[in-house]
Design a protein around this motif. Structure first.
Motif, PDB file in Angstrom:
ATOM      1  N   SER A  79      33.269  -4.734  28.094  1.00 29.92           N
ATOM      2  CA  SER A  79      34.339  -4.448  29.047  1.00 29.92           C
ATOM      3  C   SER A  79      34.394  -2.962  29.380  1.00 29.92           C
ATOM      4  O   SER A  79      34.717  -2.596  30.506  1.00 29.92           O
ATOM      5  CB  SER A  79      35.688  -4.966  28.558  1.00 29.92           C
ATOM      6  OG  SER A  79      35.857  -4.695  27.223  1.00 29.92           O
ATOM      7  N   TYR A  85      40.019 -10.456  27.076  1.00 31.93           N
ATOM      8  CA  TYR A  85      38.843 -11.059  26.446  1.00 31.93           C
ATOM      9  C   TYR A  85      39.054 -11.188  24.947  1.00 31.93           C
ATOM     10  O   TYR A  85      38.767 -12.222  24.350  1.00 31.93           O
ATOM     11  CB  TYR A  85      37.598 -10.221  26.738  1.00 31.93           C
ATOM     12  CG  TYR A  85      37.385  -9.989  28.212  1.00 31.93           C
ATOM     13  CD1 TYR A  85      36.703 -10.931  28.971  1.00 31.93           C
ATOM     14  CD2 TYR A  85      37.897  -8.876  28.847  1.00 31.93           C
ATOM     15  CE1 TYR A  85      36.521 -10.744  30.329  1.00 31.93           C
ATOM     16  CE2 TYR A  85      37.728  -8.675  30.195  1.00 31.93           C
ATOM     17  CZ  TYR A  85      37.044  -9.605  30.951  1.00 31.93           C
ATOM     18  OH  TYR A  85      36.883  -9.427  32.284  1.00 31.93           O
ATOM     19  N   THR A 120      32.200 -17.852  21.812  1.00 35.55           N
ATOM     20  CA  THR A 120      33.032 -17.692  20.617  1.00 35.55           C
ATOM     21  C   THR A 120      33.453 -19.050  20.069  1.00 35.55           C
ATOM     22  O   THR A 120      33.439 -19.276  18.859  1.00 35.55           O
ATOM     23  CB  THR A 120      34.293 -16.865  20.957  1.00 35.55           C
ATOM     24  OG1 THR A 120      33.898 -15.773  21.760  1.00 35.55           O
ATOM     25  CG2 THR A 120      34.970 -16.369  19.714  1.00 35.55           C
ATOM     26  N   PRO A 136      39.641  -4.529  27.792  1.00 38.66           N
ATOM     27  CA  PRO A 136      39.128  -5.564  26.892  1.00 38.66           C
ATOM     28  C   PRO A 136      40.196  -6.555  26.411  1.00 38.66           C
ATOM     29  O   PRO A 136      39.853  -7.595  25.846  1.00 38.66           O
ATOM     30  CB  PRO A 136      38.573  -4.768  25.707  1.00 38.66           C
ATOM     31  CG  PRO A 136      39.278  -3.474  25.727  1.00 38.66           C
ATOM     32  CD  PRO A 136      39.684  -3.207  27.144  1.00 38.66           C
ATOM     33  N   THR A 178      32.456  -7.216  22.681  1.00 40.32           N
ATOM     34  CA  THR A 178      33.336  -7.455  23.823  1.00 40.32           C
ATOM     35  C   THR A 178      33.933  -6.152  24.330  1.00 40.32           C
ATOM     36  O   THR A 178      33.999  -5.915  25.544  1.00 40.32           O
ATOM     37  CB  THR A 178      34.461  -8.416  23.408  1.00 40.32           C
ATOM     38  OG1 THR A 178      33.870  -9.601  22.904  1.00 40.32           O
ATOM     39  CG2 THR A 178      35.371  -8.732  24.571  1.00 40.32           C
ATOM     40  N   GLU A 194      39.367 -14.672  22.894  1.00 45.49           N
ATOM     41  CA  GLU A 194      38.376 -15.029  21.876  1.00 45.49           C
ATOM     42  C   GLU A 194      39.035 -15.524  20.601  1.00 45.49           C
ATOM     43  O   GLU A 194      38.643 -16.547  20.041  1.00 45.49           O
ATOM     44  CB  GLU A 194      37.479 -13.825  21.577  1.00 45.49           C
ATOM     45  CG  GLU A 194      36.398 -13.646  22.628  1.00 45.49           C
ATOM     46  CD  GLU A 194      35.719 -12.293  22.564  1.00 45.49           C
ATOM     47  OE1 GLU A 194      34.892 -12.014  23.426  1.00 45.49           O
ATOM     48  OE2 GLU A 194      36.047 -11.516  21.646  1.00 45.49           O
ATOM     49  N   ALA A 214      27.120 -11.946  28.687  1.00 48.51           N
ATOM     50  CA  ALA A 214      27.478 -10.854  29.595  1.00 48.51           C
ATOM     51  C   ALA A 214      26.532 -10.806  30.785  1.00 48.51           C
ATOM     52  O   ALA A 214      26.958 -10.653  31.934  1.00 48.51           O
ATOM     53  CB  ALA A 214      27.447  -9.524  28.835  1.00 48.51           C
ATOM     54  N   LEU A 264      32.221 -15.752  27.475  1.00 49.45           N
ATOM     55  CA  LEU A 264      32.480 -15.220  26.135  1.00 49.45           C
ATOM     56  C   LEU A 264      33.359 -16.196  25.346  1.00 49.45           C
ATOM     57  O   LEU A 264      33.186 -16.380  24.143  1.00 49.45           O
ATOM     58  CB  LEU A 264      33.164 -13.851  26.209  1.00 49.45           C
ATOM     59  CG  LEU A 264      32.258 -12.653  26.465  1.00 49.45           C
ATOM     60  CD1 LEU A 264      33.096 -11.383  26.554  1.00 49.45           C
ATOM     61  CD2 LEU A 264      31.212 -12.500  25.368  1.00 49.45           C
ATOM     62  N   ALA A 288      26.323 -12.812  22.727  1.00 48.87           N
ATOM     63  CA  ALA A 288      27.340 -12.151  23.552  1.00 48.87           C
ATOM     64  C   ALA A 288      26.685 -11.414  24.719  1.00 48.87           C
ATOM     65  O   ALA A 288      27.192 -11.438  25.842  1.00 48.87           O
ATOM     66  CB  ALA A 288      28.163 -11.188  22.698  1.00 48.87           C
TER      67      ALA A 288
END
Lengths: 152, 429
Positions: free
Chosen positions: B131, B141, B107, B138, B127, B145, B89, B103, B85
């Motif tokens: 964020s 995202y 995932t 968030p 996550t 996911e 990022a 992301l 992750a």
């Protein structure tokens, strides 16, 4: 020796209608870590600590990610401030239940209680339940250690 | 055939299902009680026995799940998921759209080979971290996911519990899934990704306040047991290699998974108690108990009765029937757990197969419906519940209304894409 021998008798306390922002100003001005919240008869109904206020700013991820070592810059979190709407709320929403000791409480009992309940300051009440003082871990600890001088 | 056993076994089975879907009592407790009741009643009325119940349990499914659970339980504390992750990022440079896509890909790939729930449990907190430090919400995202993990999981034999069940019942190999399921999932996934970007257009176009903060995340520091991570990944890679050939070697996927788990355990020698604590025994018990209940239905003759009902449906155009199965199963999966639905439908499809219907396409229809349907509502899949309950502890909780607005369109689009491709590919199934 009991707690009255070492507690601070001048206690700064607030009423439950104080706003969060006002409470923050008191923390800053008095340089203290805990504010007892009292009713009109001066009886403690809760406490609010500096950490309860700081929680408003702490990012959510701190609660989920156990080890934040790898995050070398908190970025946007560093300059977020709580909204004015949140700061103008009364302290009631952040208030925690209060744990007090009575004025005749022994020093070791007071210290053990603070240790077990993870308290840094503990309000002291009279027999009638009125707030009469506050003691910190350092106050209690110093009082206990000073008795060692008399040990032969 | 005696009518009483049929009625009794049906009452026990559907009674248990209603309690399971009601979610007032823990589903595994209901299933265990139902399984015991089925055996007891079966013995009294002479249609079921302990031996028959043990035979009804699909140990291949349980073994495959257990083996993968042990591997994931060992991989989880190494920090490998967080590592990926963080890499995503950094590669995004903190740009929301790129971060969203990267992301989502991380995932999905993890969810294709590992358990969706574990993947989301570990990726979601990171996550939220990412964020927050760049200063965006968030929510897009997190929801993406869960939705992409549910979608991607359909692609492989080991990606999703319904697939494990279907693979075992239909005798589909790992490669069968790569040939028949993966391409359809790929198109559906791309469709889902574009749709999600459109639905979250507003959130994703907002400029983050501190996008550069991601560059100061140190991936190396997330790996707290790099050596263990390396060993487990080697074993996992070997297992996946074996999955490609398991049907040629005539070994069951469960043996591959359990073999990999035992090699990893021998190589790493972790604290076994800790690892076993992370294995979801309640899920395994739930599966085992459902197998026993369905076995009771089979032995009482109830299943044959249901199969008769479905047969009349199968007499319509087979392609249409398959598409109908996708949508009906998807609609059911959106509101209830897809595992009991799959376990209940498996013997019915098998029954149809015994009566001469070509059921291979129906198995795939079941897999698509069970997998894509879960995206429709906040309770449709465990991954959704996980991200939602995590977000409840933050300043911006995901509401079920928001999920319907964002997730339901994805479910409809992925099911539509799957239905169209299903119709096109049908002759090759």
């Amino acid at each position: 020796m009991n707690i009255t021998s070492c507690m601070k008798r001048h206690v700064v306390s607030i009423k439950s209608n104080t706003t969060i922002n006002e409470a923050a100003a008191i923390f800053v001005k008095k340089h203290i870590g805990l504010l007892p919240v009292v009713d009109k008869d001066d009886k403690p109904i809760g406490v609010i600590g500096m950490r309860d206020l700081l929680k408003l700013e702490l990012p959510d991820f701190v609660n989920f990610v156990a080890d934040v070592d790898f995050v070398h810059d908190f970025g946007a979190v560093e300059d977020t401030r709580p909204s004015a709407r949140n700061l103008n709320k009364s302290v009631k929403s952040l208030m925690r239940p209060v744990i007090t000791i009575e004025e005749d409480c022994g020093l070791l009992r007071a210290y053990a209680l603070m240790l077990q309940q993870n308290l840094h300051d503990i309000p002291v009440v009279s027999k009638e339940g009125k707030l009469i003082g506050i003691a910190s871990r350092v106050d209690v600890g110093v009082a206990i250690l000073s008795s060692w001088e008399k040990v032969e | 055939m005696a009518i009483l056993p049929i009625i009794l076994s049906a009452i026990i089975f559907f009674g248990s299902l209603i309690l399971i879907f009601g979610e007032k009592i823990n589903r595994s407790i209901v299933a265990i009680a139902g399984a015991v009741l089925m055996i007891g009643v079966g013995k009294v009325f002479g249609f079921y026995s302990e031996e028959a119940a043990v035979e009804a349990i699909d140990f291949n499914t349980l073994g495959l799940l257990l083996g993968m659970m042990i591997l994931v339980a060992m991989l989880e504390p190494t920090g490998f998921f967080e590592y990926l992750a963080v890499l995503a990022a950094r590669a995004s440079k903190g740009k929301p759209l790129r971060l969203f896509i990267l992301l989502g890909i991380v995932t999905t790939v993890l969810a294709m080979f590992l358990d969706n729930v574990t993947t989301v449990v570990i990726i979601a907190p990171v996550t939220i971290l990412i964020s927050e430090i760049i200063g965006v919400s968030p929510l897009p995202y997190l929801m993406a996911e869960a939705i992409l993990a549910n979608t991607g999981g359909v692609a492989t034999l080991i990606g999703d519990p319904p697939n494990v069940l279907i693979g075992s019942a239909a005798g589909f190999s790992f490669n069968d899934f790569l040939v028949y399921s993966l391409p359809i999932v790929l198109f559906s996934w791309v469709g889902a990704m574009f749709l999600l970007q459109y639905l979250f257009k507003k959130e994703l176009s907002k400029r983050p306040r501190r996008s550069k903060a991601v560059m100061r995340l140190n991936p190396a520091e997330t790996l707290n047991q790099p050596d263990t991570a390396r060993r487990i990944l080697i074993v996992l890679g070997g297992a996946i290699l074996f999955f490609f050939f398991h049907h040629l070697l005539h070994i069951e996927p469960s043996l591959v998974a359990l073999g990999a788990a035992s090699i990893a355990l021998l190589w790493v020698q972790p604290d076994l108690q800790e690892i076993l604590k992370k294995v979801e025994w309640s899920v395994l018990l739930f599966f085992g108990s459902l197998f026993i209940m369905v076995g009771g239905l089979e032995h009482s003759g109830a299943l044959e009765t249901f199969v008769g009902v479905f047969q009349s449906g199968a007499s319509m155009s087979p392609v249409l029937f398959g598409i109908l199965v996708i949508w009906v199963v998807a609609a059911l999966s959106a509101v209830v757990d897809n595992v009991p639905i799959t376990i209940a439908l498996i013997p019915i499809i098998q029954g149809l197969g015994n009566s001469g219907v070509d059921v291979d396409p129906l198995w795939w229809a079941l897999a698509f419906g069970a997998g894509f349907g879960g995206n429709g509502t906040i309770i449709g899949a465990t991954a959704n519940i996980i991200v939602a309950s995590l977000s409840e502890k933050t300043r911006e909780p995901i509401t079920s209304a928001l999920w319907i607005k964002r997730g339901l369109p994805v479910m409809l689009v992925t099911c539509t894409i799957a239905s169209i491709l299903y119709a096109i590919i049908y002759p090759w199934f």
